[in-house]
Design a protein around this motif. Structure first.
Motif, PDB file in Angstrom:
ATOM      1  N   VAL A  62       0.698  -1.155  -0.011  1.00  0.00           N
ATOM      2  CA  VAL A  62      -0.041   0.068  -0.098  1.00  0.00           C
ATOM      3  C   VAL A  62       1.084   1.344  -0.117  1.00  0.00           C
ATOM      4  CG1 VAL A  62      -1.814   1.322   1.031  1.00  0.00           C
ATOM      5  CG2 VAL A  62      -1.767  -1.267   1.338  1.00  0.00           C
ATOM      6  N   VAL A  63       0.957   2.060  -1.115  1.00  0.00           N
ATOM      7  CA  VAL A  63       1.548   3.342  -1.259  1.00  0.00           C
ATOM      8  C   VAL A  63       1.051   4.580  -0.556  1.00  0.00           C
ATOM      9  CG1 VAL A  63       2.531   4.869  -2.820  1.00  0.00           C
ATOM     10  CG2 VAL A  63       2.455   2.391  -3.237  1.00  0.00           C
ATOM     11  N   SER A  64      -0.213   4.557  -0.817  1.00  0.00           N
ATOM     12  CA  SER A  64      -1.081   5.595  -0.249  1.00  0.00           C
ATOM     13  C   SER A  64      -2.480   5.368   0.022  1.00  0.00           C
ATOM     14  CB  SER A  64      -0.902   6.940  -0.769  1.00  0.00           C
ATOM     15  OG  SER A  64      -1.438   6.872  -2.261  1.00  0.00           O
ATOM     16  N   GLY A  65      -3.308   6.039   1.059  1.00  0.00           N
ATOM     17  CA  GLY A  65      -4.739   6.086   1.180  1.00  0.00           C
ATOM     18  C   GLY A  65      -4.902   4.856   2.357  1.00  0.00           C
ATOM     19  N   THR A  66      -6.169   4.650   2.528  1.00  0.00           N
ATOM     20  CA  THR A  66      -6.683   3.506   3.574  1.00  0.00           C
ATOM     21  C   THR A  66      -7.812   2.975   2.986  1.00  0.00           C
ATOM     22  OG1 THR A  66      -8.035   5.392   4.856  1.00  0.00           O
ATOM     23  CG2 THR A  66      -5.647   4.640   5.507  1.00  0.00           C
ATOM     24  N   GLY A  67      -8.031   1.661   3.480  1.00  0.00           N
ATOM     25  CA  GLY A  67      -9.178   1.012   3.076  1.00  0.00           C
ATOM     26  C   GLY A  67      -9.277  -0.550   3.631  1.00  0.00           C
ATOM     27  N   LEU A  68      -9.925  -1.230   2.827  1.00  0.00           N
ATOM     28  CA  LEU A  68     -10.175  -2.592   3.370  1.00  0.00           C
ATOM     29  C   LEU A  68      -9.898  -3.818   2.395  1.00  0.00           C
ATOM     30  CD1 LEU A  68     -13.553  -2.368   5.211  1.00  0.00           C
ATOM     31  CD2 LEU A  68     -11.449  -2.767   6.357  1.00  0.00           C
ATOM     32  N   LEU A  69      -9.122  -4.716   2.943  1.00  0.00           N
ATOM     33  CA  LEU A  69      -8.900  -5.754   2.177  1.00  0.00           C
ATOM     34  C   LEU A  69      -9.917  -6.863   2.424  1.00  0.00           C
ATOM     35  CD1 LEU A  69      -7.341  -8.018   0.485  1.00  0.00           C
ATOM     36  CD2 LEU A  69      -5.891  -8.495   2.542  1.00  0.00           C
ATOM     37  N   HIS A  70     -10.619  -7.302   1.473  1.00  0.00           N
ATOM     38  CA  HIS A  70     -11.754  -8.388   1.759  1.00  0.00           C
ATOM     39  C   HIS A  70     -10.881  -9.432   1.341  1.00  0.00           C
ATOM     40  CE1 HIS A  70     -14.821  -5.654   3.084  1.00  0.00           C
ATOM     41  NE2 HIS A  70     -14.440  -4.913   2.194  1.00  0.00           N
ATOM     42  N   LEU A  71     -10.904 -10.633   1.929  1.00  0.00           N
ATOM     43  CA  LEU A  71     -10.133 -11.975   1.713  1.00  0.00           C
ATOM     44  C   LEU A  71     -10.877 -13.236   1.973  1.00  0.00           C
ATOM     45  CD1 LEU A  71      -7.593 -13.287   0.095  1.00  0.00           C
ATOM     46  CD2 LEU A  71      -6.549 -12.914   2.195  1.00  0.00           C
ATOM     47  N   ASP A  72     -11.514 -13.968   1.076  1.00  0.00           N
ATOM     48  CA  ASP A  72     -12.185 -15.168   1.380  1.00  0.00           C
ATOM     49  C   ASP A  72     -13.342 -14.754   2.420  1.00  0.00           C
ATOM     50  OD1 ASP A  72     -10.999 -16.547  -0.306  1.00  0.00           O
ATOM     51  OD2 ASP A  72      -9.395 -17.397   0.938  1.00  0.00           O
ATOM     52  N   ALA A  77      -8.348  -3.994   7.703  1.00  0.00           N
ATOM     53  CA  ALA A  77      -8.192  -2.563   7.518  1.00  0.00           C
ATOM     54  C   ALA A  77      -6.479  -2.552   6.922  1.00  0.00           C
ATOM     55  CB  ALA A  77      -8.241  -1.676   8.677  1.00  0.00           C
ATOM     56  N   ILE A  78      -6.165  -1.613   5.888  1.00  0.00           N
ATOM     57  CA  ILE A  78      -4.913  -1.605   5.204  1.00  0.00           C
ATOM     58  C   ILE A  78      -4.794  -0.253   5.170  1.00  0.00           C
ATOM     59  CG2 ILE A  78      -4.829  -4.017   4.222  1.00  0.00           C
ATOM     60  CD1 ILE A  78      -5.829  -2.338   1.535  1.00  0.00           C
ATOM     61  N   GLY A  79      -3.382   0.162   5.137  1.00  0.00           N
ATOM     62  CA  GLY A  79      -3.027   1.684   4.691  1.00  0.00           C
ATOM     63  C   GLY A  79      -1.442   1.664   4.474  1.00  0.00           C
ATOM     64  N   PRO A  80      -1.082   2.914   4.422  1.00  0.00           N
ATOM     65  CA  PRO A  80       0.458   3.136   3.878  1.00  0.00           C
ATOM     66  C   PRO A  80       1.394   2.372   4.770  1.00  0.00           C
ATOM     67  CG  PRO A  80      -0.782   5.139   4.138  1.00  0.00           C
ATOM     68  CD  PRO A  80      -1.485   4.054   4.607  1.00  0.00           C
ATOM     69  N   GLY A  81       2.292   1.458   3.786  1.00  0.00           N
ATOM     70  CA  GLY A  81       3.224   0.770   4.289  1.00  0.00           C
ATOM     71  C   GLY A  81       2.897  -0.509   4.600  1.00  0.00           C
ATOM     72  N   ASP A  82       1.932  -1.012   4.300  1.00  0.00           N
ATOM     73  CA  ASP A  82       1.280  -2.455   4.459  1.00  0.00           C
ATOM     74  C   ASP A  82       1.690  -3.331   3.268  1.00  0.00           C
ATOM     75  OD1 ASP A  82       0.252  -1.636   7.196  1.00  0.00           O
ATOM     76  OD2 ASP A  82      -1.909  -1.463   6.300  1.00  0.00           O
ATOM     77  N   LEU A 103      -6.921   5.196  -2.894  1.00  0.00           N
ATOM     78  CA  LEU A 103      -6.124   3.880  -2.423  1.00  0.00           C
ATOM     79  C   LEU A 103      -5.368   3.578  -3.398  1.00  0.00           C
ATOM     80  CD1 LEU A 103      -5.549   1.597  -0.263  1.00  0.00           C
ATOM     81  CD2 LEU A 103      -7.451   0.503  -1.044  1.00  0.00           C
ATOM     82  N   GLU A 104      -4.048   3.636  -3.314  1.00  0.00           N
ATOM     83  CA  GLU A 104      -3.007   3.201  -4.260  1.00  0.00           C
ATOM     84  C   GLU A 104      -2.064   2.148  -3.635  1.00  0.00           C
ATOM     85  OE1 GLU A 104      -0.865   5.617  -7.407  1.00  0.00           O
ATOM     86  OE2 GLU A 104       0.507   5.687  -5.999  1.00  0.00           O
ATOM     87  N   MET A 105      -1.967   1.035  -4.542  1.00  0.00           N
ATOM     88  CA  MET A 105      -1.173  -0.106  -4.226  1.00  0.00           C
ATOM     89  C   MET A 105      -0.371  -0.686  -5.372  1.00  0.00           C
ATOM     90  SD  MET A 105      -4.279  -2.240  -2.207  1.00  0.00           S
ATOM     91  CE  MET A 105      -5.473  -1.953  -3.386  1.00  0.00           C
ATOM     92  N   VAL A 106       0.881  -0.925  -5.012  1.00  0.00           N
ATOM     93  CA  VAL A 106       1.778  -1.719  -6.021  1.00  0.00           C
ATOM     94  C   VAL A 106       1.525  -3.392  -6.083  1.00  0.00           C
ATOM     95  CG1 VAL A 106       3.994  -2.432  -6.662  1.00  0.00           C
ATOM     96  CG2 VAL A 106       3.529  -0.077  -5.944  1.00  0.00           C
ATOM     97  N   SER A 107       1.291  -4.037  -6.942  1.00  0.00           N
ATOM     98  CA  SER A 107       0.929  -5.404  -7.259  1.00  0.00           C
ATOM     99  C   SER A 107       2.027  -5.921  -7.902  1.00  0.00           C
ATOM    100  CB  SER A 107      -0.399  -5.439  -7.841  1.00  0.00           C
ATOM    101  OG  SER A 107      -0.507  -6.729  -8.179  1.00  0.00           O
ATOM    102  N   VAL A 108       2.536  -7.201  -7.194  1.00  0.00           N
ATOM    103  CA  VAL A 108       3.420  -8.012  -7.941  1.00  0.00           C
ATOM    104  C   VAL A 108       2.994  -9.467  -8.051  1.00  0.00           C
ATOM    105  CG1 VAL A 108       5.649  -8.902  -8.109  1.00  0.00           C
ATOM    106  CG2 VAL A 108       5.372  -6.457  -7.339  1.00  0.00           C
ATOM    107  N   TRP A 109       2.872  -9.894  -9.186  1.00  0.00           N
ATOM    108  CA  TRP A 109       2.172 -11.381  -9.398  1.00  0.00           C
ATOM    109  C   TRP A 109       3.123 -12.325  -9.875  1.00  0.00           C
ATOM    110  CZ3 TRP A 109       0.758  -7.073 -12.012  1.00  0.00           C
ATOM    111  CH2 TRP A 109       0.888  -7.137 -13.324  1.00  0.00           C
ATOM    112  N   SER A 110       3.051 -13.579  -9.602  1.00  0.00           N
ATOM    113  CA  SER A 110       3.692 -14.586 -10.296  1.00  0.00           C
ATOM    114  C   SER A 110       2.847 -15.954 -10.027  1.00  0.00           C
ATOM    115  CB  SER A 110       5.007 -14.699  -9.623  1.00  0.00           C
ATOM    116  OG  SER A 110       5.601 -16.201 -10.128  1.00  0.00           O
ATOM    117  N   MET A 111       3.155 -16.953 -11.019  1.00  0.00           N
ATOM    118  CA  MET A 111       2.363 -18.259 -10.952  1.00  0.00           C
ATOM    119  C   MET A 111       3.121 -18.859  -9.778  1.00  0.00           C
ATOM    120  SD  MET A 111      -0.005 -17.957 -12.799  1.00  0.00           S
ATOM    121  CE  MET A 111      -0.681 -19.641 -12.908  1.00  0.00           C
TER     122      MET A 111
END
Length: 118
Positions: A62-72, A77-82, A103-111
């Motif tokens: 998480v680069v900036s902003g706050t919000g919620l991660l909904h997972l299964d 709650a998520i925020g900057p630096g998480d 809410l801005e996030m960097v996403s890195v993905w891989s198989m």
């Protein structure tokens, strides 16, 4: 001039993916899904992304902003630096309850589940 290839923010087109503005940064020049890559996900104020799952593992920062991660079905709650990982085939989406901040996030993905401790 440097021989190091740089992907500039202004050169990465923004598309709508899973209900957020998404800029694919790596692999270079990609406009669609790839087995590995990196992008920037921006969730507009007061919006929720589309619940989804996929075969790849996805790491978020998480680069900036706050919000919620909904997972299964669980919300956190998520925020900057998480930083967190959404493993393969886990249903997830994000909620930005802010009235004015993205809410801005960097996403890195891989198989593969890279980054795991031995």
């Amino acid at each position: 001039m440097s021989s190091t290839p740089i992907q500039r923010r202004a050169d990465a087109p923004t598309t709508q993916e899973y209900g957020c503005d998404f800029r694919r940064i790596l692999p270079w020049g990609s406009t669609g899904p790839s087995d590995t890559g990196m992008g920037v996900c921006t969730v507009a104020p007061g919006t929720t992304t589309t619940p989804h799952s996929h075969a790849d593992h996805e790491h978020f920062y998480v680069v900036s902003g706050t919000g919620l991660l909904h997972l299964d079905g669980e919300s956190t709650a998520i925020g900057p630096g998480d930083a967190f990982v959404v493993d393969s085939h886990r249903r997830h989406h994000f909620e930005n309850a802010s009235a004015g901040e993205e809410l801005e996030m960097v996403s890195v993905w891989s198989m593969g589940s890279f980054g795991a401790a031995p």
